[in-house]
Design an enzyme around this catalytic site. Structure first.
Site, PDB file in Angstrom:
ATOM      1  N   SER A 281      23.529  25.718  31.321  1.00 62.48           N
ATOM      2  CA  SER A 281      24.878  25.164  31.333  1.00 62.48           C
ATOM      3  C   SER A 281      25.903  26.115  31.953  1.00 62.48           C
ATOM      4  O   SER A 281      26.856  25.674  32.587  1.00 62.48           O
ATOM      5  CB  SER A 281      25.313  24.858  29.902  1.00 62.48           C
ATOM      6  OG  SER A 281      24.319  24.139  29.235  1.00 62.48           O
TER       7      SER A 281
ATOM      8  N   GLU B 263      23.570  17.372  32.486  1.00 60.08           N
ATOM      9  CA  GLU B 263      24.976  16.996  32.710  1.00 60.08           C
ATOM     10  C   GLU B 263      25.842  17.318  31.484  1.00 60.08           C
ATOM     11  O   GLU B 263      26.761  16.585  31.146  1.00 60.08           O
ATOM     12  CB  GLU B 263      25.095  15.503  33.073  1.00 60.08           C
ATOM     13  CG  GLU B 263      24.265  15.055  34.253  1.00 60.08           C
ATOM     14  CD  GLU B 263      24.581  15.840  35.529  1.00 60.08           C
ATOM     15  OE1 GLU B 263      25.679  16.421  35.633  1.00 60.08           O
ATOM     16  OE2 GLU B 263      23.718  15.888  36.419  1.00 60.08           O
TER      17      GLU B 263
ATOM     18  N   ARG C 165       4.421 -10.097  15.582  1.00 55.05           N
ATOM     19  CA  ARG C 165       3.608  -9.447  14.567  1.00 55.05           C
ATOM     20  C   ARG C 165       3.904 -10.044  13.204  1.00 55.05           C
ATOM     21  O   ARG C 165       5.059 -10.205  12.823  1.00 55.05           O
ATOM     22  CB  ARG C 165       3.922  -7.953  14.543  1.00 55.05           C
ATOM     23  CG  ARG C 165       3.059  -7.189  13.565  1.00 55.05           C
ATOM     24  CD  ARG C 165       3.463  -5.729  13.507  1.00 55.05           C
ATOM     25  NE  ARG C 165       2.624  -5.015  12.577  1.00 55.05           N
ATOM     26  CZ  ARG C 165       2.968  -3.905  11.949  1.00 55.05           C
ATOM     27  NH1 ARG C 165       4.144  -3.367  12.174  1.00 55.05           N
ATOM     28  NH2 ARG C 165       2.138  -3.325  11.116  1.00 55.05           N
TER      29      ARG C 165
ATOM     30  N   TYR D 156      18.751  20.107  45.123  1.00 53.90           N
ATOM     31  CA  TYR D 156      19.976  20.797  44.735  1.00 53.90           C
ATOM     32  C   TYR D 156      19.621  21.857  43.697  1.00 53.90           C
ATOM     33  O   TYR D 156      19.310  21.533  42.542  1.00 53.90           O
ATOM     34  CB  TYR D 156      20.972  19.787  44.161  1.00 53.90           C
ATOM     35  CG  TYR D 156      22.276  20.409  43.730  1.00 53.90           C
ATOM     36  CD1 TYR D 156      23.258  20.718  44.682  1.00 53.90           C
ATOM     37  CD2 TYR D 156      22.538  20.692  42.391  1.00 53.90           C
ATOM     38  CE1 TYR D 156      24.460  21.300  44.287  1.00 53.90           C
ATOM     39  CE2 TYR D 156      23.729  21.269  42.004  1.00 53.90           C
ATOM     40  CZ  TYR D 156      24.691  21.576  42.948  1.00 53.90           C
ATOM     41  OH  TYR D 156      25.871  22.156  42.566  1.00 53.90           O
TER      42      TYR D 156
END
Lengths: 680, 680
Positions: B158, B447, B321, B149
């Site tokens: 953006s 996104e 640890r 895509y």
């Protein structure tokens, strides 16, 4: 892949070009960049950098174009070759230590010789007896033996006393047996050890006549000088790939009852008498203190410059990158808006730009103070003078612990903030920030974990608060601000932080003193366990260190340096950066300023507005303020941070013409072999 | 390197062993781990994971032992082979989409087929006309064509409207000409495009009769189906190495007046009529809204699980640890202290552990709400119902933007915090956190950049505040909390945050409402420019999202799920986690809670003490609380996070026996060749 077609070669980025945008940025700022560079570094350093850069750029071995593409093994091999060539150049051109350090800085990768050149030589220099010096130090200086410093173990990092490796004195044959009793005793993380070194200074628990005298240094040959294979009963290798630092062969090392001669124990301070078979303890431990302070001060000093690499890249790219149109912007701004003009981007980057300057100035002052206070000790002639010098070094030691923690955290986090401010392209290796960032990350852990270290600061400040409460005299800045706080216990204080720079500094001092006395009360009155207070101690250390940085920034500006004077305009912009650093910090820590009654809520609200105004005032100078750090493109190796702004052509060239993945042709179908053709 | 000598093979780590320490941790917690796992995931998912894990572990191709050592080209080749094998297994075992997703999650690397399987198929499914569906979608489902895509460009991320690639309608021969007018028009970052895909959905500005109708999707064949070479007038390749995600071939793509047929334009919603040569616009844009909300909700839902990977590794290792002895600890604690017992370590890790649960619960609720509110739209029969459904989706869209920003920032930063909490060994690739972290990082940018997105939240909340001020009715939670705030404008409020969980939630709602009305006034009364308020908007979005997460955590606990009920003990511990998440957040944002008059300074001070107490109460359950996330060792591929605690042997094995750098023998002297012997 097929060669780049002619129609692609003809394409140019859309206008305005990055070069046009950066030209415009530089034209609109009044700052004389060269003068500011001089103010930061001084002429001598600038001259050295120019000299070394010219030499490196003429050497094909230092071409960086395949750095981002190579896997670990290739990169390490290339880096060892570079380390060797650097050594040859150093001999050829008779480089000073500073020349050499500048070269490593420009190459901008940790070279496999690094721990030989630093900790190994330093330890031999400071801990060899005269005979050992002649035998080991001089040969190491000539790279006839290559060494490393093996302290940390697989199961033991910070806690040196817990090391498991033993060195047991054998009175019968006058030897030591070096032994690793467990797997966790394996030396680990040791730089230069993995494939390169043939000697190691090994820290091991000295056992004489069944008694453990704690960790002591031994020089041990670990590989054959000709075949380069490990000696018998020694297992040594590289610890594997890391988040960064992959040009370095950090190593592991195990001993199976390996005997070394009496002369292996570095004997300047303590030794085993081979006649009496008795341990001879050191006379004083003061100089060890000094080395740790020096190493941490160096980290503080370098932190500003490392952060500035990331900020330089991000500021330049955010001036070139345009995205969306600010619909409310004046009509003069045609097309999309430069990303740096968005207040959210400026808010993320410009306080970091101010932090670069803040850390750099504090680092310089730390290095000077170290020299000066070590000098006090060396020159002390009376016991009183010596005690005073040691007290001063203790103060500096605490300061260096807190600053190391704050400075390296600021830089590590700030580099990632800079990378994210570059948006999607910040994720590309070609951004150049990724490598700086991942190579920098160990600084938050080594030389004292950044959380652990803050306990030392708190311990010192609590002790000082107690002594001030008991009426101790003012001897240095810490006792001075504590005494002031103490004197206002029943009066309180008011700081005009937005109206007066000295009050701004004083508010930071007040908060540090408040938290110190509070911590003291938690211990002495509420009798809280030490472990319950570690979070408070971390906050206290941060508060004290922020005070120190704010104070040093201010002191740097009010102190005139006749040799490297700044013009009034530039000085004014430096004051803006000082206020931005201080007020942005104050805003982030508003809660503590409020609970310590240093400020009113109204002042804190006004701080926010002032920070936003400072961002606007500094914005026109952002590009020149990063230019002043004077990183050559060769050093940054960044598409996004190119000085000429030609970001997109450079990204494209690297992807399209340098990228070896594009030499593979893949068959994409699920029922087929993966690769059908490869030019590799 | 020489084989590991027998004396090394015999070595064991010092006692107590990691396995003993983790056994003790598990013994002291009352939590029934399986029940909690069931509560988190449900039985169906647990069964799928067990089924898939067994299949993958039996396949030699999914052996991960060389992952950390391989360079980019090798890793990508291996990953494509794995992607192919996954597809074969999916066919062989008739996997569902969820089966396949679980498999990818267990392999834990982005595979080169990923964008084919997600965005390419999804776009074809939703945007093809019926004829296009038959021709492309079905063949893509069968992996006869492999696609990607292609939207983002080198110069445009953006801002989709700013894309430069054009698709110009040719009325003479009824074709489109796809063209890249500049270098910045190059498609960039496109997953699966670099070497794998032979088709791309290309977003391009549609130009018909000289008029630009904005970005539209076109399906374009880019490589020959047999030779896999790029077609003429197409330049395509991989964009180069990245901070992470290097098993994926993110690509670039340029067109030189490349003609495609009429059917290339995906025509479900809009098209060009080949008879009239006119553009036919879409009827509605509502479904695009939905996809974005769904994608962001998915990121929110996954964020808890990604963070839990890092927290699992760090909590287990910090229980194994041991470092230093807490001198004030009771005598029963012999030897060095487990690092997790230090309050500073607990303070860093346990709030993150609480955040894993908080994010997971909110993510589940988001996914449910998305289904439910999409259902409202689908089922709406009247215009009024449809308007209500669209308003609900707008509310959810704003919430998803804010949560995507907060959740992915929390996880990205939390993974790094977890890594640093592992001390020096956190820097080793074998820690396993580094890879999770670097592969996760793109989530803060893609996104919708995490800063940019918050403007959408603010825009929605300001609009809602205006409508509530104008007397709009209560229709959902946002209008409800705004109306409450509005109703108390002249009364104020008092929240008993430490005495009442509902008050704690309400205090978060209050702060969100306060900041929303404040932002509204900045715009409507003070007439501040939008750009000047971006930092305020970011804070507002964060406040609103934190409220939502706190509320959802609480709602999850008070809502009884009869199928997956928790016993009272475990429920009680979940409430501790809820309070820890809420109060730790409150403490970090104390400034805003104070300026919004939600709390007194005294309450904020008490919060700190309560957080420290909660850490102590949760500490005994830390290991079981991470165990409940049920990550198999195969998935984590971590020495430090091994379920059996055998940390040090695993680190040593990987370094000593798997590490290819140890196959090289180096000549260390400056005047010599680099490598004298190599087994490679």
């Amino acid at each position: 892949m097929a060669p780049v077609p002619p129609w692609v070669k003809k394409l140019r980025p859309a206008e305005p070009l990055g070069s046009q945008l950066l030209d415009a940025e530089r034209a609109k700022s009044s700052i004389p960049v060269d003068k500011l560079t001089l103010f930061l570094y001084g002429q001598e350093f600038i001259d050295i950098k120019a000299k070394i850069l010219k030499i490196l750029q003429a050497e094909p071995l230092f071409d960086k174009s395949q750095n981002y593409f190579q896997g670990r093994v290739e990169r390490w091999e290339k880096s060892l070759a570079r380390a060797k060539r650097l050594r040859q150049l150093a001999v050829e051109h008779d480089w000073s230590l500073e020349d050499h350090n500048v070269a490593v800085d420009l190459i901008a990768e940790p070279i496999p010789y690094m721990l030989h050149g630093t900790m190994f030589l330093l330890t031999l220099f400071s801990q060899c007896s005269d005979e050992q010096g002649a035998k080991y130090f001089m040969r190491a200086m000539d790279y006839k033996i290559i060494g490393c410093y093996a302290q940390t173990e697989l199961g033991h990092g910070s806690n040196v006393k817990g090391l498991e490796t033993t060195a047991t004195w054998n009175s019968d044959d006058k030897t030591f047996t070096i032994h690793s009793p467990t797997l966790t005793a394996s030396k680990w993380w040791i730089g230069t050890l993995g494939r390169t070194a043939n000697h190691a200074v090994v820290m091991a628990q000295l056992i004489v006549n069944g008694k453990n005298h704690g960790p002591h240094p031994f020089i041990v040959k670990i590989r054959d000088m000709k075949t380069h294979q490990p000696l018998e009963n020694i297992h040594v290798g590289d610890v594997g790939p890391k988040i960064g630092y992959n040009t370095m062969d950090n190593g592991f090392l195990l001993f199976n009852n390996h005997k070394v001669p009496h002369e292996a124990m570095l004997a300047k301070f303590s030794s085993v008498d081979p006649e009496t078979n008795q341990y001879v303890p050191p006379k004083s431990a003061a100089q060890v203190y000094g080395t740790m302070t020096w190493v941490r001060s160096t980290i503080v000093w370098q932190s500003g410059g490392y952060l500035a690499r990331g900020v330089t890249i991000a500021v330049r790219y955010c001036a070139v990158r345009r995205q969306f149109k600010d619909e409310e912007a004046p009509d003069s701004q045609k097309g999309e808006t430069q990303v740096l003009d968005y207040s959210m981007v400026a808010y993320r980057l410009l306080p970091l730009l101010a932090a670069c300057y803040a850390l750099h100035f504090t680092g310089k002052i730390m290095m000077d103070m170290y020299q000066q206070k070590q000098g006090l000790l060396t020159d002390s002639t009376s016991k009183q003078e010596q005690e005073f010098a040691i007290a001063e070094l203790a103060d500096l030691h605490a300061t260096s612990c807190g600053l190391k923690s704050l400075a390296s955290t600021t830089t590590a986090d700030g580099l990632e903030t800079s990378r994210r401010a570059c948006g999607g392209h910040g994720y590309s290796s070609f951004s150049g920030i990724g490598d700086v960032s991942t190579n920098y990350l160990p600084n938050v852990t080594w030389e004292g974990d950044n959380y652990m270290l803050t306990q030392q600061v708190a311990r010192y400040l609590i002790k000082t608060a107690r002594s001030v409460m008991d009426g101790a005299p003012i001897t240095n800045d810490t006792t001075k601000i504590f005494s002031y706080y103490q004197s206002r216990a029943e009066i309180g204080a008011a700081f005009d932080v937005l109206g007066s720079d000295t009050d701004l500094v004083a508010a930071f001092a007040w908060r540090s003193a408040y938290l110190s006395f509070d911590a003291m009360r938690q211990r002495d009155e509420a009798k809280k366990p030490w472990n319950d207070l570690l979070v408070d101690f971390y906050r206290l250390s941060k508060a004290h260190s922020q005070y120190f940085i704010v104070k040093n920034f201010y002191d740097t500006l009010v102190t005139e340096d006749p040799e490297n004077a700044l013009d009034d305009d530039t000085k004014g912009i430096m004051y803006l950066l000082f206020r931005l650093y201080a007020l942005h910090t104050l805003e982030s820590e508003a809660n503590e300023f409020f609970t310590s009654s240093a400020l009113t809520v109204h002042q804190i609200t006004l701080c926010r507005a002032t920070v936003m105004r400072l961002l606007k005032e500094i914005r026109p100078h952002a590009v020149t303020l990063v230019d002043a750090w004077d990183f050559p493109d060769f050093q940054l190796d960044s598409s996004l941070g190119r000085k000429d702004g030609d970001v997109y052509s450079d990204m494209f060239y690297r992807a399209s013409e340098l990228n070896p993945l594009n030499d593979l042709t893949a068959d994409p179908y699920p029922d087929s072999p993966v690769i059908v053709k490869s030019r590799l």
